[in-house]
Write a protein that holds these residues in place. Sequence first.
Motif, short mmCIF file in Angstrom:
data_model
loop_
_atom_site.label_atom_id
_atom_site.label_comp_id
_atom_site.label_asym_id
_atom_site.label_seq_id
_atom_site.Cartn_x
_atom_site.Cartn_y
_atom_site.Cartn_z
N VAL A 33 -3.17 4.97 -1.74
CA VAL A 33 -3.92 5.64 -0.84
C VAL A 33 -3.43 7.03 -1.13
O VAL A 33 -2.55 7.61 -0.85
N GLU A 42 -1.77 -1.16 -3.76
CA GLU A 42 -3.16 -0.27 -3.57
C GLU A 42 -2.31 1.27 -3.19
O GLU A 42 -1.23 1.14 -2.59
N ARG A 93 0.73 -1.22 -0.08
CA ARG A 93 0.26 0.18 -0.09
C ARG A 93 1.05 1.21 -0.03
O ARG A 93 1.77 1.39 0.83
N CYS A 141 0.67 1.79 5.15
CA CYS A 141 1.29 1.99 4.50
C CYS A 141 2.72 1.85 4.05
O CYS A 141 3.47 2.13 4.97
#
Length: 154
Positions: A33, A31, A3, A116
């Motif tokens: 953010v 992913e 992330r 993250c």
Amino acid sequence: MQRALVVIDDTEAHRRLLTEAGEFAQNGNAELVVLAWTTPEAAEEGNDAIEWVERMEGTKFEETDATAMTCRFAEEFSKDVLSGIDPDIDVRVEPIITEEGDLHDEILSTAERLACDHAFLVGQKRSPTGKAIFGDLAQRVLLNFDGPVTVLME
């Protein structure tokens, strides 16, 4: 799955930064953010403007909150930039309302809360004296983030 946290606004440098993060996400199956940041003052002004337009035009917006509109902008900006890379990249938009001087704390706490692994942000070219007087967001994040940080200089 990794992330990556991406701090954006609507400048060309942030478009390039999001492109870089999108390529990272595509290659590493990560992913993204995306932080949709605004100040409390800007959010309040946005809310006032929405109310004024609704009153004057006799209309009702689907979203009547400046924070929601900031998130919507971040979603559309991300979709626009990432469509040329891979439209299926997972993007999660997180709103942050804070003063600019506290932004680094919000970035770090959001990154920790969402686990993250990587951070992407735009840095400003400043002299050492300028950094000492005004501070530097990129430098603070670099020194305190627990993972790799990609900084694109403006």
